[in-house]
Motif scaffolding. Structure first.
Motif, short mmCIF file in Angstrom:
data_model
loop_
_atom_site.label_atom_id
_atom_site.label_comp_id
_atom_site.label_asym_id
_atom_site.label_seq_id
_atom_site.Cartn_x
_atom_site.Cartn_y
_atom_site.Cartn_z
N TYR A 57 0.86 -1.18 0.00
CA TYR A 57 0.00 0.00 0.00
C TYR A 57 0.90 1.23 0.00
O TYR A 57 1.80 1.34 0.84
CB TYR A 57 -0.90 0.02 1.23
N VAL A 58 0.66 2.15 -0.95
CA VAL A 58 1.47 3.36 -1.06
C VAL A 58 0.94 4.43 -0.12
O VAL A 58 -0.23 4.81 -0.19
CB VAL A 58 1.47 3.91 -2.51
N ARG A 62 5.71 8.17 -5.52
CA ARG A 62 5.31 7.47 -6.74
C ARG A 62 6.44 6.56 -7.19
O ARG A 62 7.62 6.92 -7.12
CB ARG A 62 4.96 8.46 -7.85
N ARG A 64 7.29 3.07 -10.17
CA ARG A 64 6.85 2.18 -11.25
C ARG A 64 7.24 0.77 -10.85
O ARG A 64 8.37 0.52 -10.45
CB ARG A 64 7.50 2.55 -12.57
N LEU A 74 2.55 3.30 -9.29
CA LEU A 74 2.03 3.23 -7.93
C LEU A 74 1.99 4.63 -7.34
O LEU A 74 3.03 5.28 -7.21
CB LEU A 74 2.92 2.33 -7.07
N ASN A 75 0.80 5.11 -7.01
CA ASN A 75 0.56 6.43 -6.42
C ASN A 75 -0.02 6.27 -5.03
O ASN A 75 -0.52 5.20 -4.68
CB ASN A 75 -0.43 7.22 -7.30
N ASP A 78 -2.74 3.59 -3.69
CA ASP A 78 -2.76 2.38 -4.52
C ASP A 78 -2.26 1.18 -3.72
O ASP A 78 -1.40 1.30 -2.85
CB ASP A 78 -1.86 2.53 -5.75
N CYS A 79 -2.81 0.03 -4.07
CA CYS A 79 -2.36 -1.25 -3.53
C CYS A 79 -1.83 -2.09 -4.68
O CYS A 79 -2.22 -1.90 -5.82
CB CYS A 79 -3.53 -2.02 -2.90
N TRP A 80 -0.93 -3.04 -4.38
CA TRP A 80 -0.42 -3.91 -5.43
C TRP A 80 -0.14 -5.29 -4.88
O TRP A 80 -0.06 -5.50 -3.68
CB TRP A 80 0.82 -3.32 -6.09
N TYR A 90 11.28 -2.35 -8.91
CA TYR A 90 10.66 -1.06 -8.64
C TYR A 90 11.60 0.06 -9.09
O TYR A 90 12.81 -0.03 -8.88
CB TYR A 90 10.41 -0.89 -7.14
N ALA A 98 5.93 3.26 1.59
CA ALA A 98 4.91 2.22 1.41
C ALA A 98 5.06 1.17 2.50
O ALA A 98 6.13 1.00 3.09
CB ALA A 98 5.04 1.57 0.04
N GLU A 100 4.40 -2.98 3.23
CA GLU A 100 4.21 -4.26 2.53
C GLU A 100 3.96 -5.37 3.55
O GLU A 100 4.46 -5.31 4.66
CB GLU A 100 5.47 -4.66 1.75
#
Length: 117
Positions: A57-58, A62, A64, A74-75, A78-80, A90, A98, A100
């Motif tokens: 979770y950011v 920012r 990539r 990723l802003n 945002d979640c990933w 990254y 962020a 994790e």
């Protein structure tokens, strides 16, 4: 299944740092958390694979995420997800913070991530 009544509290000011600057937070038997705090713009890591699954979770900044030939930005908010075994890296575009979670736990040991690939 045996009941586990373990309680852990971790103060991030005293958390161990990994070789990439991540703070290792609380860890259980099947899940762990880590914090990436104010990672500077321009930092990028090498493509790698891990044997654990990662969700994140950011909080700020920012980055990539290049993941198996795809790229997402990723802003904040945002979640990933990075599946276990997926090749990824990254690239930081703006000072990045962020949180994790990894399963199984990515553990801190001898100044390195013992599950790194």
């Amino acid at each position: 299944m045996t009941k586990d009544s373990t309680i852990k509290k971790v103060t991030s000011d005293h958390s161990p740092l990994g070789e990439m600057g991540q703070k290792y937070l609380v860890a259980g038997k099947r899940l762990s958390m880590r914090l990436w705090e104010k990672v500077p713009k321009g930092e990028a890591d090498m493509r790698h694979r891990r044997d654990y699954e990662t969700v994140g979770y950011v909080i700020a900044g920012r980055a990539r995420l290049e993941l198996e030939g795809q790229e997402i930005v990723l802003n904040p908010g945002d979640c990933w997800l990075v599946p276990a075994g997926a090749e990824h890296r990254y690239r930081i575009e703006e000072a990045f913070t962020a949180i994790e979670a990894t399963a199984p736990p990515a553990e801190f040991h001898d100044d390195r991530d013992v599950r790194s690939g």
